[in-house]
Design a protein around this motif. Structure first.
Motif, PDB file in Angstrom:
ATOM      1  N   ASP A 101      15.276  -0.490 -14.288  1.00 33.42           N
ATOM      2  CA  ASP A 101      14.480  -0.462 -15.515  1.00 33.42           C
ATOM      3  C   ASP A 101      15.130   0.435 -16.560  1.00 33.42           C
ATOM      4  N   LEU A 125       9.686   0.501 -11.670  1.00 31.73           N
ATOM      5  CA  LEU A 125       8.627  -0.482 -11.861  1.00 31.73           C
ATOM      6  C   LEU A 125       8.466  -1.327 -10.598  1.00 31.73           C
ATOM      7  N   ALA A 153      14.313   0.687  -8.706  1.00 27.79           N
ATOM      8  CA  ALA A 153      13.614   0.564  -9.980  1.00 27.79           C
ATOM      9  C   ALA A 153      12.245   1.229  -9.884  1.00 27.79           C
ATOM     10  N   ARG A 192       7.296  -4.783 -20.739  1.00 26.98           N
ATOM     11  CA  ARG A 192       7.253  -4.135 -19.428  1.00 26.98           C
ATOM     12  C   ARG A 192       8.586  -3.461 -19.076  1.00 26.98           C
ATOM     13  N   PHE A 193       9.107  -2.748 -20.072  1.00 28.63           N
ATOM     14  CA  PHE A 193      10.202  -1.839 -19.790  1.00 28.63           C
ATOM     15  C   PHE A 193       9.666  -0.567 -19.137  1.00 28.63           C
ATOM     16  N   HIS A 194       8.386  -0.303 -19.345  1.00 28.55           N
ATOM     17  CA  HIS A 194       7.692   0.825 -18.727  1.00 28.55           C
ATOM     18  C   HIS A 194       6.278   0.364 -18.370  1.00 28.55           C
TER      19      HIS A 194
END
Length: 555
Positions: A83, A299, A297, A363-365
């Protein structure tokens, strides 16, 4: 096979000396014929060793190349799956070092060390067996030299590994700074910061130089140690072996064979000591490579992703609190709903959280608290890659691939020529393409045609139209351009926004007016929302921002 050939040669020399050269019982003709037979066997074994060495190197080198090829691919595939938080925390130069220098160090170890390691191990074991068979007394004396080596090697290994860890760290810092300096060379020259850049690079280079000198000092001690042990072994053979010959306990051939076997015995040790720098450098690189491969990752991906909603989906951010540093939130209990096919404009001062909303929607975070729902489905239940393919993003900074104009628009997609022509017209690029030297086949980017900021924006809009996403996000897409180019971009945006759920982050009044609804953000919260006319009539923060932008009061 190659070890057997090498070990046979000293034995043939021994037989030639004892059986022919020093054997006075045989007539001269028989001794000469014996030497000829030994010479023929000697040549035959050399040819066998050559063939065995050729095929060994060929097979093992190919294996090493395949391993490195696979490792380089796996590392890159793993990296692009991490991510954005990881890339924000790790400089680009550091990651480039992992994929280039560290992989190359591993490659050198496979091709320079592991290729010969098995063969050298067999050779050392074979020599020890032969030495004990020929003269147990000499062999035991020589084995007394092994404990100092076994004690010194682990100590040296720790020092060498520490030295190469430092080298890898300093090299990553140099690469990182070079990447930053070269990519920002226009700023360095504009503000006349060349002396500062030079000073910082000299400091980094000096630290790397000192660490390299430390590694050289470590090896300057260990490599001569092997030479001292080798010379000591030869002295023992001369002293003990010579006395044995004089006393009739040993033959000249045995002593000469011992000399040859000692050369073969210490040769792999000497080569290994010389290649130990490669081994330790590769081990330090391997630590960093596998540390990177072990990075996961942040996420969490759903094991069974929910079915993607309709392309024109409703979006809801409910009670979202988020900060890139959790101790300093950017959004505070943020709630926002976007209707299907609605065009929403987001305005606010720098740092108010506008781009953070986009990062969360892509949805990078993930939010620290609250949820983001797409048609009442939590975003964390969707496949991120499939969801991002539904979103068209036009940013202020446009990434240009060093390729043709056509490839920059399609990005590996396939579209009929007629559809591509329509996209060029909608994106207001038809006139630009017609003026290019080779049209759509003109190379742009590094080493090719340079585009202005506005032309890059039009190209980004064309990319979006080629993907035909259900949701469109414009992030400062009309900043820093001239009025004529702005008019072209406005026309292109008008076509891109049609029948799509759209979120527009913009400062330009013309872009804001087009929105169905405008929200005004301040310090991570919504302060005002409504249409352009409604917000102007309230004479609040929106009115104030437009006043600052235009340099006059807005009535």
């Amino acid at each position: 096979m190659i070890s057997a050939a090498d070990l046979t040669l000293p034995h043939l020399i021994r037989l030639a000396i004892d059986g022919s050269i020093t054997n006075r019982e045989l007539p001269a003709a028989a001794r000469s014929a014996g030497l000829a037979r030994f010479g023929a066997l000697f040549v035959a074994m050399i040819l066998v060793g050559f063939a065995a060495n050729f095929y060994q190197v060929l097979i093992l080198e190919r294996t090493g190349q395949r391993i490195m090829h696979r490792m380089r691919q796996d590392l890159f595939i793993h990296l692009i799956g991490l991510d954005l938080g990881f890339f924000n925390a790790n400089p680009v130069g550091k990651l480039v070092t992992r994929l280039s220098n560290d992989i190359q160090n591993m490659h050198e170890m496979f091709t320079s060390v592991i290729v010969t390691l098995f063969n050298d191990l067999m050779r050392v074991v074979g020599i020890l067996i032969i030495l004990f068979y020929v003269s147990p007394k000499l062999a035991l004396l020589l084995c007394a030299l092994l404990p100092p080596m076994l004690v010194a090697t682990p100590f040296f290994s720790r020092l060498a590994r520490r030295a190469f860890r430092g080298i890898r760290t300093h090299l990553a810092r140099i690469n990182s700074y070079l990447q930053e300096a070269l990519s920002g060379m226009d700023i360095i020259q504009l503000f006349a910061r060349q002396p500062d850049a030079e000073r910082h690079y000299v400091e980094l280079n000096q630290a790397y130089f000192k660490q390299t000198l430390y590694q050289i000092k470590v090896f300057a001690f260990f490599i001569p140690l092997i030479e001292v042990l080798s010379a000591t072994a030869l002295v023992i053979i001369i002293w003990i072996g010579g006395r044995g010959v004089l006393q009739g306990e040993l033959t000249v051939g045995i002593v000469v064979a011992f000399f040859s076997y000692m050369r073969l015995f210490f040769q792999p040790l000497r080569e290994l000591s010389q290649k130990y720098s490669i081994v330790q450098s590769a081990m330090a690189s391997a630590e960093r490579i596998f540390q990177l491969l072990d990075t996961r990752a942040a996420l969490a991906l759903p094991q069974q992703p929910a079915e993607l909603p309709d392309s024109a989906a409703a979006i809801a951010l409910e009670g979202v609190t988020f900060g890139y540093d959790p101790a300093h939130p950017v959004l505070h209990d943020f709630t926002l709903r976007v209707r299907p096919r609605e065009t929403l404009a987001v305005v606010g001062a720098t740092g108010s959280g506008k781009t953070t909303i986009i990062n969360l929607l892509e949805r990078f975070h993930d939010p620290d608290r609250g949820s983001i729902r797409i048609d009442d489905i939590d975003l964390r239940r969707l496949d991120p890659q499939a969801w991002r393919r539904r979103i068209g993003l036009v940013m202020q900074d446009v990434f240009i691939v060093p390729a043709s104009f056509r490839e920059n628009i399609l990005l590996d997609q396939q579209l009929p020529p007629a559809d591509l022509e329509k996209i060029l017209a909608m994106a207001q690029l038809d006139r630009l393409v017609a003026a290019l030297p080779q049209g759509l086949d003109t190379r742009i980017g590094d080493g090719g045609q340079n585009l202005s900021a506005g032309q890059k924006q039009l190209l980004a809009i064309a990319r979006v139209l080629a993907r035909d996403p259900g949701m469109l996000i414009l992030d400062e897409a009309t900043s820093n351009i001239d009025s004529e180019t702005e008019l072209l971009i406005e026309r292109a945006i008008a076509g891109a926004l049609a029948n799509r759920t759209s979120i527009v982050i913009a400062h330009r009044l013309s872009t804001i007016r087009r929105a169905d609804r405008i929200i005004v953000m301040d310090q991570g919260r919504i302060k005002e929302q409504g249409s352009h006319d409604q917000l102007l009539a309230e004479r609040g923060l929106y009115h104030y921002l437009l006043t600052l932008q235009n340099g006059l009061r807005v009535d």
